[in-house]
Design a protein around this motif. Structure first.
Motif, PDB file in Angstrom:
ATOM      1  N   TYR A  48      -7.102   3.309   1.037  1.00  0.00           N
ATOM      2  CA  TYR A  48      -6.909   4.764   0.945  1.00  0.00           C
ATOM      3  C   TYR A  48      -6.299   5.191  -0.384  1.00  0.00           C
ATOM      4  CZ  TYR A  48      -5.590   9.436   2.790  1.00  0.00           C
ATOM      5  OH  TYR A  48      -5.449  10.788   3.017  1.00  0.00           O
ATOM      6  N   ASP A  49      -5.632   4.271  -1.072  1.00  0.00           N
ATOM      7  CA  ASP A  49      -5.118   4.568  -2.414  1.00  0.00           C
ATOM      8  C   ASP A  49      -6.224   5.047  -3.351  1.00  0.00           C
ATOM      9  OD1 ASP A  49      -2.420   3.861  -1.945  1.00  0.00           O
ATOM     10  OD2 ASP A  49      -2.737   1.780  -2.562  1.00  0.00           O
ATOM     11  N   SER A  93       1.002   5.509   9.176  1.00  0.00           N
ATOM     12  CA  SER A  93       2.442   5.663   8.945  1.00  0.00           C
ATOM     13  C   SER A  93       3.268   5.391  10.194  1.00  0.00           C
ATOM     14  CB  SER A  93       2.743   7.062   8.415  1.00  0.00           C
ATOM     15  OG  SER A  93       2.414   8.046   9.390  1.00  0.00           O
ATOM     16  N   PRO A 116       5.263   2.635   3.872  1.00  0.00           N
ATOM     17  CA  PRO A 116       4.522   2.707   2.608  1.00  0.00           C
ATOM     18  C   PRO A 116       5.299   2.117   1.444  1.00  0.00           C
ATOM     19  CG  PRO A 116       5.414   4.860   3.177  1.00  0.00           C
ATOM     20  CD  PRO A 116       5.668   3.965   4.357  1.00  0.00           C
ATOM     21  N   LYS A 126       0.841  -1.207   0.000  1.00  0.00           N
ATOM     22  CA  LYS A 126       0.000   0.000   0.000  1.00  0.00           C
ATOM     23  C   LYS A 126       0.873   1.253   0.000  1.00  0.00           C
ATOM     24  CE  LYS A 126      -3.842   1.973   2.685  1.00  0.00           C
ATOM     25  NZ  LYS A 126      -4.685   1.723   3.899  1.00  0.00           N
ATOM     26  N   PHE A 157      -6.429   8.597  -4.580  1.00  0.00           N
ATOM     27  CA  PHE A 157      -5.300   9.111  -5.361  1.00  0.00           C
ATOM     28  C   PHE A 157      -5.419   8.580  -6.783  1.00  0.00           C
ATOM     29  CE2 PHE A 157      -4.309   9.031  -0.930  1.00  0.00           C
ATOM     30  CZ  PHE A 157      -3.696  10.256  -0.700  1.00  0.00           C
ATOM     31  N   HIS A 162      -0.236   4.721  -0.053  1.00  0.00           N
ATOM     32  CA  HIS A 162      -0.699   5.886   0.715  1.00  0.00           C
ATOM     33  C   HIS A 162      -1.180   5.472   2.105  1.00  0.00           C
ATOM     34  CE1 HIS A 162      -1.027   7.288  -3.509  1.00  0.00           C
ATOM     35  NE2 HIS A 162      -0.484   8.359  -2.977  1.00  0.00           N
ATOM     36  N   SER A 191       6.177   2.061  -2.735  1.00  0.00           N
ATOM     37  CA  SER A 191       6.557   3.135  -3.655  1.00  0.00           C
ATOM     38  C   SER A 191       6.378   2.735  -5.112  1.00  0.00           C
ATOM     39  CB  SER A 191       8.015   3.540  -3.414  1.00  0.00           C
ATOM     40  OG  SER A 191       8.878   2.430  -3.614  1.00  0.00           O
TER      41      SER A 191
END
Length: 282
Positions: free
Chosen positions: A155-156, A130, A135, A113, A159, A115, A137
């Motif tokens: 939560y991605d 976090s 996270p 994941k 975005f 984000h 990349s």
């Protein structure tokens, strides 16, 4: 044409019990003819007490969910997509990691994941992913016999650049396994999922956690399978286990993208910031 499934769960704090629930639901989906089965985010455990969670975690080689999913994929001859589970990294952080296994039981792809859900919501609800998770990349797509699959987690979904990048790389099926909170789910879950499907002309499969969990949190549920035109093909309720099934035809992706060719028509552009005097600033 392929039959796909999204499995809704209400995972507790014990990975072994969650693995048993996952197996039962995956078997049910396979018995109904599903070739691809997706489970939710944090299939292995939902546990707000982080020391307690770390105490029951293993690395990838020793994780019960990973082992069970690989065995199920091999036995049933299907693709099993563990939406995510917490994996020990060997340092102070964990990975929120998704896994895709093929019909031979071999791992095809992993996705961490990207984000982290670091938010302060109404009524004092606060989350800091976090603090516990490292996270990822790298966005990923996987070529499967029935289509190209793009990866994301929970939560991605807020975005859209991830999904656009995957769609531009040829992804025809987008995935959003999740453990959405009830508060954010009621506000945004459906509209975000349908928007990601529509704007990319892609199928979208979102297996979710749903209900009140052992650690006290409440997740929104409403797992969904959505077509490239934004139509909901299957939807679960707000709480409890469910197995959603849908027959999808990748030709529908090409048809939607031919009608609204926004991926093809996309253009690079620059941005100027203009002051109140009308002067552009770089």
């Amino acid at each position: 044409m392929v039959k796909v499934a999204a499995v809704q769960m209400c995972s507790g704090v014990d990975p072994q019990k969650n693995a048993d629930a996952m197996e039962r639901l995956v078997r049910k989906a396979a018995a109904a003819g599903a070739t691809y089965v997706q489970t939710p985010e944090m299939t292995g455990a939902l546990q707000r007490n982080r020391p307690a969670l770390k105490a029951v975690l293993a690395d990838e080689a020793g994780d019960v969910i990973v082992a069970r999913a690989a065995a199920l994929a091999r036995e049933l001859g299907i693709f099993v997509h563990v939406g995510s589970t917490a994996i020990a990294r060997g340092d102070e952080k964990m990975a929120n990691r998704g896994f895709l296994f093929g019909p031979d039981g071999q791992r095809i792809c992993v996705y961490d994941k990207i984000h982290m859900f670091d938010v302060d919501l109404d009524n004092g609800e606060s989350w800091r992913e976090s603090a516990a998770y490292e996270p990822g990349s790298c966005a990923r797509v996987a070529d499967l016999p029935f289509g190209r699959l793009g990866f994301a987690i929970c939560y991605d979904v807020r975005f859209p650049q991830i999904f656009r990048t995957e769609a531009m790389a040829g992804a025809e099926i987008l995935t959003v396994p999740a453990a959405f909170t009830r508060q954010t789910g009621e506000a945004h879950w459906e509209i975000l999922l349908r928007a990601r499907a529509i704007e990319n002309g892609a199928f979208l499969i979102a297996a979710a956690q749903g209900g009140v969990h052992e650690d006290g949190r409440e997740t929104y549920g409403h797992s969904m399978i959505i077509d490239p035109w934004g139509r909901i093909l299957a939807e679960a309720g707000g709480a409890g286990e469910a197995v959603l099934l849908a027959d999808i035809d990748i030709a529908d992706v090409q048809a939607a993208r031919a009608k609204i060719p926004n991926l093809k028509n996309s253009r690079d552009f620059t941005l100027d910031r203009v002051t109140s005097t009308g002067r552009a600033e770089a």
